[in-house]
Write a protein that holds these residues in place. Structure first.
Motif, PDB file in Angstrom:
ATOM      1  N   TYR A   1      41.641   8.046  59.848  1.00 48.46           N
ATOM      2  CA  TYR A   1      40.262   7.921  60.328  1.00 48.46           C
ATOM      3  C   TYR A   1      39.667   6.674  59.694  1.00 48.46           C
ATOM      4  O   TYR A   1      40.109   6.225  58.638  1.00 48.46           O
ATOM      5  CB  TYR A   1      39.429   9.141  59.914  1.00 48.46           C
ATOM      6  CG  TYR A   1      39.294   9.266  58.411  1.00 48.46           C
ATOM      7  CD1 TYR A   1      40.306   9.860  57.661  1.00 48.46           C
ATOM      8  CD2 TYR A   1      38.193   8.743  57.741  1.00 48.46           C
ATOM      9  CE1 TYR A   1      40.200   9.939  56.269  1.00 48.46           C
ATOM     10  CE2 TYR A   1      38.085   8.822  56.359  1.00 48.46           C
ATOM     11  CZ  TYR A   1      39.094   9.421  55.632  1.00 48.46           C
ATOM     12  OH  TYR A   1      39.004   9.489  54.260  1.00 48.46           O
TER      13      TYR A   1
ATOM     14  N   GLY B   1      35.915   6.230  60.067  1.00 45.53           N
ATOM     15  CA  GLY B   1      34.520   6.517  59.727  1.00 45.53           C
ATOM     16  C   GLY B   1      33.995   7.731  60.463  1.00 45.53           C
ATOM     17  O   GLY B   1      34.736   8.683  60.722  1.00 45.53           O
ATOM     18  N   GLY B   2      32.709   7.650  60.828  1.00 50.10           N
ATOM     19  CA  GLY B   2      31.992   8.794  61.371  1.00 50.10           C
ATOM     20  C   GLY B   2      32.645   9.452  62.584  1.00 50.10           C
ATOM     21  O   GLY B   2      32.667  10.678  62.689  1.00 50.10           O
TER      22      GLY B   2
ATOM     23  N   ARG C   1      28.283   4.004  53.984  1.00 48.61           N
ATOM     24  CA  ARG C   1      28.628   4.047  55.408  1.00 48.61           C
ATOM     25  C   ARG C   1      29.436   2.807  55.738  1.00 48.61           C
ATOM     26  O   ARG C   1      29.644   1.941  54.897  1.00 48.61           O
ATOM     27  CB  ARG C   1      27.372   4.099  56.267  1.00 48.61           C
ATOM     28  CG  ARG C   1      26.372   3.009  55.915  1.00 48.61           C
ATOM     29  CD  ARG C   1      24.993   3.260  56.500  1.00 48.61           C
ATOM     30  NE  ARG C   1      24.666   4.662  56.602  1.00 48.61           N
ATOM     31  CZ  ARG C   1      24.132   5.397  55.607  1.00 48.61           C
ATOM     32  NH1 ARG C   1      23.860   4.831  54.455  1.00 48.61           N
ATOM     33  NH2 ARG C   1      23.884   6.677  55.768  1.00 48.61           N
TER      34      ARG C   1
ATOM     35  N   LYS D   1      23.636  -1.374  60.654  1.00 43.85           N
ATOM     36  CA  LYS D   1      23.280  -0.393  59.628  1.00 43.85           C
ATOM     37  C   LYS D   1      22.400  -1.017  58.523  1.00 43.85           C
ATOM     38  O   LYS D   1      21.907  -0.304  57.657  1.00 43.85           O
ATOM     39  CB  LYS D   1      24.541   0.237  59.029  1.00 43.85           C
ATOM     40  CG  LYS D   1      25.413   0.942  60.085  1.00 43.85           C
ATOM     41  CD  LYS D   1      25.771   2.343  59.687  1.00 43.85           C
ATOM     42  CE  LYS D   1      26.738   2.999  60.660  1.00 43.85           C
ATOM     43  NZ  LYS D   1      26.695   4.467  60.583  1.00 43.85           N
TER      44      LYS D   1
ATOM     45  N   TYR E   1      35.387   3.516  50.037  1.00 47.81           N
ATOM     46  CA  TYR E   1      34.709   4.715  50.559  1.00 47.81           C
ATOM     47  C   TYR E   1      35.684   5.506  51.441  1.00 47.81           C
ATOM     48  O   TYR E   1      36.276   4.968  52.373  1.00 47.81           O
ATOM     49  CB  TYR E   1      33.513   4.255  51.390  1.00 47.81           C
ATOM     50  CG  TYR E   1      32.627   5.352  51.941  1.00 47.81           C
ATOM     51  CD1 TYR E   1      32.212   6.403  51.132  1.00 47.81           C
ATOM     52  CD2 TYR E   1      32.188   5.320  53.259  1.00 47.81           C
ATOM     53  CE1 TYR E   1      31.369   7.394  51.635  1.00 47.81           C
ATOM     54  CE2 TYR E   1      31.343   6.295  53.766  1.00 47.81           C
ATOM     55  CZ  TYR E   1      30.941   7.333  52.948  1.00 47.81           C
ATOM     56  OH  TYR E   1      30.114   8.305  53.443  1.00 47.81           O
TER      57      TYR E   1
ATOM     58  N   MET F   1      36.773  10.028  52.409  1.00 50.80           N
ATOM     59  CA  MET F   1      36.188  11.375  52.442  1.00 50.80           C
ATOM     60  C   MET F   1      36.036  11.968  51.043  1.00 50.80           C
ATOM     61  O   MET F   1      35.159  12.796  50.807  1.00 50.80           O
ATOM     62  CB  MET F   1      37.035  12.303  53.319  1.00 50.80           C
ATOM     63  CG  MET F   1      36.913  11.978  54.799  1.00 50.80           C
ATOM     64  SD  MET F   1      37.908  13.070  55.826  1.00 50.80           S
ATOM     65  CE  MET F   1      36.967  14.589  55.776  1.00 50.80           C
TER      66      MET F   1
ATOM     67  N   THR G   1      25.978  11.144  60.525  1.00 52.36           N
ATOM     68  CA  THR G   1      26.266  12.502  60.044  1.00 52.36           C
ATOM     69  C   THR G   1      26.240  12.597  58.527  1.00 52.36           C
ATOM     70  O   THR G   1      26.078  13.692  57.990  1.00 52.36           O
ATOM     71  CB  THR G   1      27.655  12.989  60.510  1.00 52.36           C
ATOM     72  OG1 THR G   1      28.627  12.008  60.164  1.00 52.36           O
ATOM     73  CG2 THR G   1      27.692  13.263  61.997  1.00 52.36           C
TER      74      THR G   1
ATOM     75  N   GLY H   1      24.055  11.832  56.404  1.00 51.06           N
ATOM     76  CA  GLY H   1      22.788  12.383  55.915  1.00 51.06           C
ATOM     77  C   GLY H   1      22.744  13.909  56.018  1.00 51.06           C
ATOM     78  O   GLY H   1      22.106  14.583  55.215  1.00 51.06           O
TER      79      GLY H   1
HETATM   80  C1  LIG Z   1      30.537  11.301  57.171  1.00 49.05           C
HETATM   81  C2  LIG Z   1      31.300  10.059  56.959  1.00 49.05           C
HETATM   82  C3  LIG Z   1      30.995   8.916  57.711  1.00 49.05           C
HETATM   83  C4  LIG Z   1      29.893   8.892  58.750  1.00 49.05           C
HETATM   84  O1  LIG Z   1      28.704   8.460  58.186  1.00 49.05           O
HETATM   85  P1  LIG Z   1      27.450   7.931  59.018  1.00 49.05           P
HETATM   86  O2  LIG Z   1      26.313   8.760  58.609  1.00 49.05           O
HETATM   87  O3  LIG Z   1      27.762   8.134  60.473  1.00 49.05           O
HETATM   88  O4  LIG Z   1      27.289   6.514  58.667  1.00 49.05           O
HETATM   89  C5  LIG Z   1      31.742   7.762  57.486  1.00 49.05           C
HETATM   90  N1  LIG Z   1      32.725   7.739  56.567  1.00 49.05           N
HETATM   91  C6  LIG Z   1      33.036   8.817  55.817  1.00 49.05           C
HETATM   92  C7  LIG Z   1      34.136   8.719  54.819  1.00 49.05           C
HETATM   93  C8  LIG Z   1      32.336  10.007  55.985  1.00 49.05           C
HETATM   94  O5  LIG Z   1      32.657  11.077  55.244  1.00 49.05           O
END
Ligand SMILES: *Cc1c(COP(=O)(O)O)cnc(C)c1O
Length: 712
Positions: free
Chosen positions: A123, A125-126, A501, A507, A571, A573, A599, A601
């Motif tokens: 993955y 990101g979001g 993020r 952003k 960054y 999970m 997400t 937040g």
């Molecule tokens: C939740 C999450 C995101 C998504 O974050 P946004 O609020 O959409 O910017 C991105 N990366 C990771 C590692 C996450 O856990």
């Protein structure tokens, strides 16, 4: 749902704790923190060192240590408790079995990425984390979902920041034997799918991941019959070169349908998470054309089962291909659909100033009965953006609905909240987490209990950051200034703001830095310290994103910040979990309306952090004046420059005049009662409404059930 693969059993464990082997090969443990802790307790240092990989842990742990643990009564009590939960999870009647007897066939879910756990880095990101949470919730509810994606040989990159703030990308080959994936075979041969391009055939094999009850099938082009170039196709996420990009999407959409057929599935609904998977609509039509239907008829018959979720509010962010690439890879495909090239292109044609392109979201929008954006505002933006496809309809009638995103509660909630919520909400709170009335009981949690738990999580975050820096420092090549910039001076009792993020320019990571002098004054006021933790990756090909990281990093490195502005590398999970559970405030400053939902937040709010965010995406729906703070107004601005200036001024003022004074308004017990009241408001409003529980039930009701009914 059934699992097709046999997980390779390769552990030698004492009999009394032998079931740890099965636990390690189903990701169920990854969203049950008490199960993850069973692994950690075997050997904390090794567990951390291996990045929370239970398969490697069980293989590499000292066997004498295992024998000792197999006799430790305290450990065995936890072990038995976890397995009681595990067995009941897989044996008890599920919500879907009770409530949705009409859903018998599977629901197929396609996504380019899945964020399930940091050890499976498929993955970016979001989008991926949302897909991962969707699978976990489907498993919890017992929805017969099956999922399709890619097994990337190198995963997403790890991030290093140079002394000067430049992002460096490290791509490592993953070792599949160390991961919870199993090759799907039949008669001892890998099951494969094939796609005939005009000049060659592309093959892919299939890996299976067990996500609780949900099987996830991951395509992998690294097979001997492919050319070297084609073997690399699934090496990485989001190649920036369009040639690989279209091949990947053909493999996902067309290959994904073929994979499910090869595995014996006949799904009743086909859900595309973003336009990358849109070729599945054509492949399903091709199946009917092969049975004798004309393409238009075939597409019409299938439409009712296709569901498309769009996530991209920026026209330029949508996937489109030049027609020469469509010719290169699909010139023999339109014939199979009974179409001419012209007819084939028209299905997804997008008239751009520079000419006609082949648009994946247009393909998905035209061939799906249901489409949706991922927040109310994003639904509006998407209807406006695509209204040219429905010229004879008013914008408000453009058939794009919305389902606001959610997060998987158990996956993101700190482990220690569970006993607290069991005590004050009832032992079955998790089954009922989307009931707002039940969540009102959060008010009955004594303030001191909530605050002490929060302080514990803040300390945990500070110590975790310190350990990460120690690790980097020990291995050399790390400048002392970087040590300070990575959070060693973080004070676990100071007001702590998180900003993490993807570093995409919309952003606006540097909005809070737009007046550095003012910010430095704010964070260094005597007795009112404020610290901001930044983290995030930019896509390796996104130079403006990387320059933004550099700008933030150069500011963070200034001595005047007193070590109170920090940037944490890489960054993922794991870091996200520490941050959303351990900060006081979650800052989000997208340029409205470009954050489709957001997400992270939500993850912070369910842990009692207060969002401080632009009224965009999900926060525009969640903010009620009591559960956090807003930045800027709920409206469009005349220009991006005016918007940035207004938002920055509002940000500084709210921080100075409201957030900092409220946080430090301590009573005799060193607590701010007003702050804790806000924490409770955040939890009460966000846990039920912004959960994947609520989200998935909406997808079921609005989209999956109508699709299932139309099939039978
Ligand atoms: C939740 C999450 C995101 C998504 O974050 P946004 O609020 O959409 O910017 C991105 N990366 C990771 C590692 C996450 O856990």
């Amino acid at each position: 749902m059934k699992f097709l693969s046999t997980p390779p059993q390769k552990f030698t464990l004492p009999k009394r704790i032998a079931r740890l082997g099965a636990l390690a090969t189903n990701l169920w443990w990854a969203w049950h923190p008490e199960a993850a802790r069973l692994f950690g307790r075997l050997d904390y240092d090794l567990w951390e060192q291996l990045g929370h990989n239970p398969i490697r842990l069980l293989r590499e742990i000292d066997s004498a240590r295992l024998s000792l643990i197999a006799k430790d009564q305290d450990y065995l009590a936890s072990y038995d408790e976890v397995f009681e939960k595990y067995d009941s999870y897989f044996q008890k009647e599920t919500w879907a079995q009770k409530e949705l007897p009409e859903i018998k066939d599977s629901i197929a879910y396609f996504s380019m990425e899945y964020g399930l756990h940091e050890t499976l880095p498929i993955y970016s990101g979001g989008l991926g984390v949302l897909a991962g949470d969707h699978l976990k919730e489907s498993s919890d509810l017992g929805l017969p979902l099956i999922a399709v994606g890619f097994m990337y040989a190198q995963g997403y990159f790890s991030q290093r920041i140079s002394e000067d703030g430049w992002q460096e990308a490290l791509n490592k080959q993953l070792t599949f034997e160390d991961l919870p994936v199993a090759l799907v075979t039949k008669n001892n041969q890998p099951v494969t799918v094939e796609i005939k391009f005009p000049d060659r055939t592309l093959s892919a094999q299939i890996w299976e991941v067990r996500v609780g009850r949900v099987p996830l099938y991951l395509l992998d082009s690294n097979v001997p019959s492919n050319s070297e170039y084609d073997r690399q196709l699934t090496a990485r996420l989001y190649w920036s070169d369009l040639d690989r990009r279209i091949m990947q999407e053909i493999l996902l959409g067309i290959g994904g349908v073929r994979a499910l057929r090869a595995l014996g599935y006949a799904p009743a609904a086909w859900h595309m998470n973003e336009g990358h998977a849109a070729f599945l609509t054509l492949e399903r039509a091709r199946e009917l054309v092969a049975e004798g239907f004309a393409f238009a008829d075939a597409a019409q018959r299938n439409r009712a089962q296709n569901i498309f979720t769009t996530h991209t509010p920026v026209p330029a962010g949508n996937d489109e291909f030049p027609l020469w690439l469509v010719d290169k890879y699909l010139a023999n495909y339109w014939g199979e659909l009974g179409l001419t090239r012209e007819e084939f292109v028209q299905v997804a044609a997008h008239q751009q100033p520079h000419g006609e392109t082949y648009s994946m979201p247009i393909l998905a929008l035209k061939l799906s009965a249901k489409s949706n954006g991922v927040s109310a505002l994003h639904g509006e933006v998407a209807r406006e953006m695509w209204s040219f496809l429905w010229k004879d309809q008013a914008v408000k009638d453009v058939p794009i609905d919305h389902v606001t995103n959610g997060v998987h509660t158990r996956n993101w909630l700190a482990r220690r909240f569970n006993p607290l919520l069991e005590k004050y909400l009832g032992a079955d709170w998790y089954e009922r987490l989307d009931e707002r009335a039940l969540m009102e009981k959060i008010d009955s949690i004594p303030n001191a209990e909530l605050w002490n738990l929060h302080l514990h999580l803040k300390r945990k975050l500070a110590f975790y950051l310190r350990e990460r820096v120690r690790e980097r420092w020990t291995h050399g090549g790390f400048h002392p200034v970087q040590v300070v910039s990575s959070g060693v001076l973080i004070n676990p009792y100071a007001l702590t703001i998180g900003f993490a993020r993807r570093f995409a320019t919309y952003k606006r990571a540097s909005l809070v830095l737009s007046d550095v002098e003012r910010l430095i004054q704010i964070i260094n006021r005597p007795n009112l310290p404020v610290q901001i933790i930044f983290a995030g990756k930019a896509h390796p090909a996104d130079d403006p994103g990387k320059q933004l990281i550099q700008k933030v990093y150069r500011t963070v490195k200034q001595a005047e910040t007193g070590g109170r502005l920090v940037f944490i590398e890489d960054y993922d999970m794991n870091l996200a979990r520490y941050l959303v559970q351990g900060v006081d405030v979650w800052l989000n400053t997208p340029r409205r309306p470009y954050e489709a939902s957001g997400t992270s937040g939500m993850k912070a709010a369910i842990n009692g952090a207060l969002n401080f965010s632009v009224l965009d995406g999900w926060w525009r729906e969640a903010y009620d004046g009591q559960n956090g703070w807003s930045i800027g107004r709920d409206q469009a601005y005349e220009s991006p420059e005016i918007q940035d200036a207004a938002d920055a001024e509002d940000l500084y003022q709210t921080l100075e005049n409201e957030i900092i004074p409220m946080y430090y308004d301590h009573d005799a017990k060193e607590m701010s009662q007003a702050w804790i009241a806000r924490m409770k408001s955040a939890m009460k409003t966000v846990i039920p409404q912004f959960s994947t529980r609520r989200m998935l039930k909406q997808y079921i009701e609005k989209f999956y059930i109508p699709a299932v009914k139309s099939k039978s």
